[in-house]
Each structure stands twice: as structure tokens, then as C-alpha cells.
Design a protein around this motif. Structure first.
Motif, PDB file in Angstrom:
ATOM      1  N   SER A 145       0.840  -1.197   0.000  1.00 10.00           N
ATOM      2  CA  SER A 145       0.000   0.000   0.000  1.00 10.00           C
ATOM      3  C   SER A 145       0.877   1.249   0.000  1.00 10.00           C
ATOM      4  O   SER A 145       1.847   1.330   0.757  1.00 10.00           O
ATOM      5  N   PRO A 146       0.539   2.231  -0.833  1.00 10.10           N
ATOM      6  CA  PRO A 146       1.311   3.483  -0.838  1.00 10.10           C
ATOM      7  C   PRO A 146       1.030   4.305   0.415  1.00 10.10           C
ATOM      8  O   PRO A 146      -0.078   4.271   0.957  1.00 10.10           O
ATOM      9  N   TYR A 147       2.030   5.022   0.872  1.00 12.32           N
ATOM     10  CA  TYR A 147       1.863   5.856   2.059  1.00 12.32           C
ATOM     11  C   TYR A 147       2.876   6.990   2.035  1.00 12.32           C
ATOM     12  O   TYR A 147       3.846   6.969   1.272  1.00 12.32           O
ATOM     13  N   SER A 148       2.635   7.973   2.889  1.00 14.54           N
ATOM     14  CA  SER A 148       3.597   9.054   3.094  1.00 14.54           C
ATOM     15  C   SER A 148       3.882   9.138   4.587  1.00 14.54           C
ATOM     16  O   SER A 148       3.061   8.726   5.409  1.00 14.54           O
TER      17      SER A 148
END
Length: 201
Positions: A145-148
Motif C-alpha cells: 500500500s502506498p503511504y507518506s
């Protein structure tokens, strides 16, 4: 017998020399320990992979986790009980000879692929080493999952609206969804893992 000036100087020089050796010894030991800690952090960071996502609160997710514990390289599969404070129940466990560089899922099976020393090895669902064609290995990154992540606030943001607060000093190296509705997440950091339950609504 009275000590001469020359003998006194020699004695002071010898004392100073031995003090210098002791200080150098302590500094050397400290440097070795610091370097060992750096290598340990670099090579023995946790790795994770989700084998089964949870469909609801009564359906438990299953993960694979690599950890360096008690000077051993351990890979294990766990079922995580959602209704029991996310208790980890060990399903299978093996010890590896060296730290894995990466773990990836299989395309058609519930087994996993482990990369160590630049070589991929397939393990079945029960973590038994088996022969398998490499074409079945699914390409996988450290996260699904993409995240910042904001270093100053230690807040991890998912899809621009879901947030997970980590402890200061922690930095995520991977993020995995443990449920289809996005309510349970597995956060991997350089030193450990964390289960985060959030309200996706």
C-alpha cells in the motif's frame, strides 16, 4: 634510595603511555560495538508479507514475518486474532542460515519465496523448502500500500486521509493492509512491527 629526576621522568612517561593505551582500548571497543549495531540494524530489519487478508472481524489475517531473535534468523507464519487484542498465533516457524534480503508471494500457491545471498528459494505453506519454477514468484515490494510519512510528527498517512501515529524515532519501511475494508494495518519499521486499527470511514 632517592629517585633521580631522570627516573621520575621515565616513570611519568610510562604512566602516561599506559593511560593512553587504556583510553585507546576503550575507544576501539566502543567503535566495534557501534559498528556491529549499525550492521545489525541494516541487515536484520523485519520483513513481512500478507498471505491472507481478513474479510471481517471474525476472520483472522495470516502473515509471514522475518525477525532476528536471540541471534537467530527466524521466519514464521502467524494468524492474528482480531477479537483477542491482535494476538499472534504461530502456525509454522523455521530458522534460516542467514538474513533474507526480501520475501515475495507465489503467484498460484500459498507458499512464499525468500531471497538470501542473491538466491531465491521457495517454501511451502508449512514453510518446507521445495523445488519450484521461479516464474511462479510474484514481484513484490516492501509494501502493498502506498503511504507518506512525516518525520517531524511521526505520522504515517494512507491514501491522503487515513493516519497512523508512530513513536518518535520510528520510521516505516513497509505497510500492509490486513483487512479488505482497510481497518487493520501492519506497519513494519526498522526495528519492529506494529498493528494499527483505524476507522476507514
Amino acid at each position: 634510595m632517592k629517585e633521580s629526576l631522570k627516573e621520575k621522568r621515565i616513570r611519568l612517561v610510562l604512566i602516561g603511555f599506559f593511560i593512553f593505551l587504556v583510553i585507546c582500548g576503550f575507544l576501539y571497543r566502543f567503535e566495534i560495538r557501534e559498528n556491529q549495531d549499525l550492521v545489525k540494524d541494516k541487515d536484520h530489519s523485519p520483513l513481512a508479507l500478507v498471505l491472507k487478508k481478513s474479510e471481517d472481524i471474525n476472520d483472522n489475517p495470516v502473515i509471514v514475518l522475518y525477525e532476528y531473535r536471540n541471534s537467530k534468523h527466524i521466519i514464521a507464519t502467524y494468524e492474528i486474532e482480531r477479537t483477542n487484542r491482535y494476538k499472534f498465533n504461530t502456525l509454522h516457524v523455521i530458522e534460516l542460515k542467514e538474513a533474507p534480503e526480501q520475501i515475495s508471494p507465489d503467484r498460484t500457491n500459498e507458499g512464499i519465496w525468500v531471497k538470501a545471498n542473491r538466491k531465491w528459494t521457495y517454501y511451502s505453506q508449512s514453510l518446507r523448502e521445495e523445488e519450484r519454477t521461479p516464474k511462479y514468484r510474484k514481484t513484490n515490494s516492501s509494501s502493498d500500500s502506498p503511504y507518506s510519512f512525516d518525520d517531524k510528527t511521526a505520522i504515517l498517512t494512507i491514501n491522503s486521509d487515513l493516519s497512523i501515529v508512530l513513536e518518535k524515532g520510528e520510521k516505516p519501511t513497509g505497510l500492509f493492509s490486513l483487512s479488505y475494508d482497510g481497518s487493520v494495518w501492519l506497519v513494519v519499521t526498522k526495528r519492529n512491527i506494529k498493528i494499527a486499527a483505524i476507522d476507514p470511514k
